[in-house]
Design an enzyme around this catalytic site. Structure first.
Site, PDB file in Angstrom:
ATOM      1  N   ASP A   1      48.964  16.296  75.394  1.00 48.11           N
ATOM      2  CA  ASP A   1      48.779  16.615  76.817  1.00 48.11           C
ATOM      3  C   ASP A   1      49.916  17.526  77.270  1.00 48.11           C
ATOM      4  OD1 ASP A   1      46.782  14.740  76.760  1.00 48.11           O
ATOM      5  OD2 ASP A   1      47.899  13.189  77.845  1.00 48.11           O
ATOM      6  N   ILE A   2      49.582  18.522  78.066  1.00 42.70           N
ATOM      7  CA  ILE A   2      50.619  19.435  78.562  1.00 42.70           C
ATOM      8  C   ILE A   2      51.687  18.673  79.343  1.00 42.70           C
ATOM      9  CG2 ILE A   2      51.077  21.295  80.214  1.00 42.70           C
ATOM     10  CD1 ILE A   2      48.502  22.579  79.392  1.00 42.70           C
TER      11      ILE A   2
ATOM     12  N   THR B   1      39.248   8.634  59.435  1.00 44.91           N
ATOM     13  CA  THR B   1      40.699   8.686  59.621  1.00 44.91           C
ATOM     14  C   THR B   1      41.176  10.063  60.094  1.00 44.91           C
ATOM     15  OG1 THR B   1      41.145   9.392  57.355  1.00 44.91           O
ATOM     16  CG2 THR B   1      41.030   7.014  57.749  1.00 44.91           C
TER      17      THR B   1
ATOM     18  N   GLN C   1      44.832  11.471  61.528  1.00 46.66           N
ATOM     19  CA  GLN C   1      45.656  12.465  60.815  1.00 46.66           C
ATOM     20  C   GLN C   1      46.050  13.607  61.749  1.00 46.66           C
ATOM     21  OE1 GLN C   1      43.926  13.813  57.070  1.00 46.66           O
ATOM     22  NE2 GLN C   1      42.728  11.934  56.948  1.00 46.66           N
TER      23      GLN C   1
ATOM     24  N   GLY D   1      45.219  -5.530 100.856  1.00 47.51           N
ATOM     25  CA  GLY D   1      44.470  -4.299 101.043  1.00 47.51           C
ATOM     26  C   GLY D   1      45.049  -3.503 102.198  1.00 47.51           C
TER      27      GLY D   1
ATOM     28  N   CYS E   1      48.470 -11.561 101.459  1.00 41.18           N
ATOM     29  CA  CYS E   1      48.917 -10.421 102.248  1.00 41.18           C
ATOM     30  C   CYS E   1      47.877 -10.101 103.338  1.00 41.18           C
ATOM     31  CB  CYS E   1      49.207  -9.236 101.337  1.00 41.18           C
ATOM     32  SG  CYS E   1      50.459  -8.143 102.017  1.00 41.18           S
TER      33      CYS E   1
ATOM     34  N   GLN F   1      46.696 -12.209 106.770  1.00 45.50           N
ATOM     35  CA  GLN F   1      46.590 -11.631 108.116  1.00 45.50           C
ATOM     36  C   GLN F   1      45.188 -11.843 108.676  1.00 45.50           C
ATOM     37  OE1 GLN F   1      47.850  -7.543 107.516  1.00 45.50           O
ATOM     38  NE2 GLN F   1      49.973  -8.120 107.064  1.00 45.50           N
TER      39      GLN F   1
ATOM     40  N   GLU G   1      47.501  -2.350 112.650  1.00 44.70           N
ATOM     41  CA  GLU G   1      47.175  -1.406 111.580  1.00 44.70           C
ATOM     42  C   GLU G   1      45.871  -0.668 111.900  1.00 44.70           C
ATOM     43  OE1 GLU G   1      46.846  -3.229 107.693  1.00 44.70           O
ATOM     44  OE2 GLU G   1      46.585  -1.301 106.704  1.00 44.70           O
TER      45      GLU G   1
ATOM     46  N   HIS H   1      52.906 -11.538  97.472  1.00 48.13           N
ATOM     47  CA  HIS H   1      51.966 -11.412  96.348  1.00 48.13           C
ATOM     48  C   HIS H   1      52.361 -12.347  95.199  1.00 48.13           C
ATOM     49  CE1 HIS H   1      49.614  -8.002  97.825  1.00 48.13           C
ATOM     50  NE2 HIS H   1      50.740  -7.628  98.417  1.00 48.13           N
TER      51      HIS H   1
ATOM     52  N   GLU I   1      50.635 -13.359  92.836  1.00 51.81           N
ATOM     53  CA  GLU I   1      50.007 -12.986  91.560  1.00 51.81           C
ATOM     54  C   GLU I   1      50.949 -12.175  90.678  1.00 51.81           C
ATOM     55  OE1 GLU I   1      49.341 -11.709  94.513  1.00 51.81           O
ATOM     56  OE2 GLU I   1      48.778  -9.587  94.432  1.00 51.81           O
TER      57      GLU I   1
END
Ligand code: GLN
Length: 547
Positions: A146-147, A187, A191, A353, A380, A384, A404, A519, A521
């Site tokens: 990858d570049i 393979t 290679q 979220g 979270c 709320q 929000e 959180h 988790e």
């Protein structure tokens, strides 16, 4: 001084480099070594914090408040070593540091180039804390060729050259595709991928070959011959039923032995794999199943809630049951009655979220759980929403909502039970949020302490009244509404140590209804299930026995 293991990938992406790295970390620990795992990502975002979970999966938050790649979650779940901000870096971060230095004049007018300026920055990053552990495992994101990845490959090549011989090892993951027409494993892509690495000056010491079919001995020999690695260092990696099989499976295939051999560590300390044998025993000898509904927004991509899915599995392991988690799009409940959708489940989880979309549906899910006495875990945004539900439907604040959503809509529609926090305390410091802060920098992020009310359900679950959990949010429940809500039975059973920020709410007369602003988790591990998830699943088992 640490030994370094660089993990790269070739042929195709998504080969499970993160999992292989994490499993190898766990195996080295099982042999008594200390490890740290790092991720170097070639993308140009400065961090994954502002990347859509649809594109990139979950953002994993560290104790020290960095928003990182979800692979760091795997690392923590397998090794128990808490990741730090300095364990994850992207091209974007590297370039922005280099450019800042250039603007400050640190380079004294020199021409700034990828080699050496960018590569030096990467090398400095890799070496951070090298004296602290026996092994530093660095995974390079993307695929060789990858570049974007080139500066990282060049940097690890230079790094291994700078170090004394034998201190760095290159492990490369590839794929052996199976052609059913000829009944053969091929393979050649491996290679080519190794050639690509060699053209950058990196000769892999170990090849981990993903394959859906057993790799015959003669193919292993062929790979060894053509790729210039020893046959024992060609390690097969077959598909697994559970990711937690990976440490034992890689051990069986000789990965840790190959690594120790390659470093010349002999005699190799014997591994103690009891922890992983117990994990597998709990997974395979589970009795029964509970169904958990996850009511959220990012339901198309499982990786968006990776840590939650894993933490639920851990909760199942703690109770020796299988957990079947199913994702339900919250928006459905804005059009349809949630009852027929939610009735088949033994527990409901509303995860974190951002943004208003789907929130009215999440509020409906919380209401359903409260009214039908179904175990509810709100994380979270999920906490709320539970508070807004209580304010509207129990405390009579019919216009309760979150700032929000008003910010998003550009008008004031809600009574801000959840408000935008502008300053708070972390440890002994005051933290302020300014309008000029950029998008990535405006959240309460990382580990914060919370004080739990003695005798509350959460204090019982944690077996403690002082806890520390990780946060990632801008908005907070306003304590102004505490009295009104507590009168109705929604207890604020966890608070920030200064008593200003609600961390946990629970319905006192409900079998199991808990909302947490943090959180949990993120800190759950298969060998140490998070107490909230373990108890949530225990409650789900109880519900399953009632029906
Ligand atoms: N959007 C909410 C906030 O910023 C919740 C964030 C979350 O769930 N992680 O406070």
């Amino acid at each position: 001084m640490a030994r370094f293991i660089f993990i790269t990938g070739g042929v195709v992406s998504s080969l499970g480099k993160g999992l292989a790295s994490a499993a190898l970390g766990a195996l080295l620990q099982a042999r008594g070594f200390s490890v740290r795992l790092r991720k170097l990502d070639p993308y140009l975002n400065v961090d994954p914090g502002t990347m859509s979970p649809f594109e990139h999966g979950e953002v994993f938050v560290t104790d020290d408040g960095a928003e990182t790649d979800l692979d760091l979650g795997h690392y923590e779940r397998f090794t128990g070593v808490h990741a730090r901000a300095t364990d994850s870096v992207s091209s974007g971060r590297i370039y922005s540091t280099v450019l800042e230095k250039e603007r400050r004049g640190d380079y004294l007018g020199k021409t700034i180039q990828v080699i050496p300026h960018v590569t030096n920055e990467i090398k400095d990053f890799i070496a951070i804390g090298e004296d602290e552990v026996d092994f530093m495992l660095c995974e390079i994101g993307g695929t060789v060729g990858d570049i974007e990845g080139l500066p990282f490959f060049e940097a690890i090549r230079q790094f291994s050259h700078d170090k004394p011989r034998g201190q760095c090892l290159f492990m490369h993951l590839t794929l052996l595709p199976y052609l059913s027409a000829s009944g053969e494993l091929k393979t050649k892509p491996t290679q080519h991928s190794v050639k690509e690495l060699q053209s950058i000056g990196i000769a892999p010491d170990i090849l981990v070959c993903r394959s859906e079919h057993p790799i015959p001995e003669k193919e292993r020999e062929k790979i060894a011959l053509f790729c210039n690695v020893r046959k024992e260092h060609v390690v097969p990696a077959y598909d697994l039923k559970s990711i937690y099989e990976a440490p034992l499976a890689y051990h069986r295939q000789g990965l840790d032995q190959a690594v120790l051999d390659a470093f010349g560590i002999s005699p190799a300390p014997r591994p103690n794999l009891a922890r992983w044998e117990d994990v597998m025993d709990r997974l395979t000898n589970a009795d029964g199943e509970v169904r958990v509904a996850i009511v959220g927004k990012y339901t198309q991509l499982e990786d968006a809630y990776k840590s939650i899915a894993e933490a639920l599995t851990h909760g199942g392991m703690a109770n020796r049951v299988r957990v079947k988690a199913e994702w339900i799009d919250a928006e459905i409940f804005e059009r349809e009655d949630p009852a027929p959708h939610l009735e088949p489940y033994h527990a409901i989880l509303v995860p974190g979220g951002f943004g208003e979309r789907g929130t009215e549906g999440k509020i409906k899910a919380a209401q359903f759980a409260r009214e039908h006495e179904i175990p509810y875990l709100g994380i979270c945004l999920g906490m709320q929403m539970a508070v807004i539900e209580a304010a509207r439907n129990v405390a009579g604040l019919t216009t309760a909502g979150s700032e929000e959503f008003d910010h998003e809509a550009g008008k004031k529609r809600f009574e801000p039970v959840v408000y935008h926090l502008k300053e708070w305390v972390q440890g002994n410091h005051k933290v302020e949020r300014r309008a000029s802060d950029d998008k990535g920098g405006t959240m309460r992020l990382g580990a914060y302490d919370a004080a739990l009310t003695a005798g509350s359900r959460v204090a019982q679950i944690y077996g403690a009244t002082a806890i520390e959990e990780r946060h990632r949010h801008r908005y907070e429940v306003d304590i102004k509404y505490r009295d009104a809500l507590e009168q109705e039975g929604l207890c604020f059973s966890g608070m920030s140590p200064d008593g200003k920020l609600p961390e946990i709410v629970e319905w006192s007369d409900h079998p199991w209804f808990i909302g947490v602003q943090f959180h949990p988790e993120l800190k759950s591990k298969p060998f140490e299930p998070h107490p909230l998830f373990a108890d949530f699943i225990r409650a789900a088992v109880e519900t399953s026995r009632l029906v």
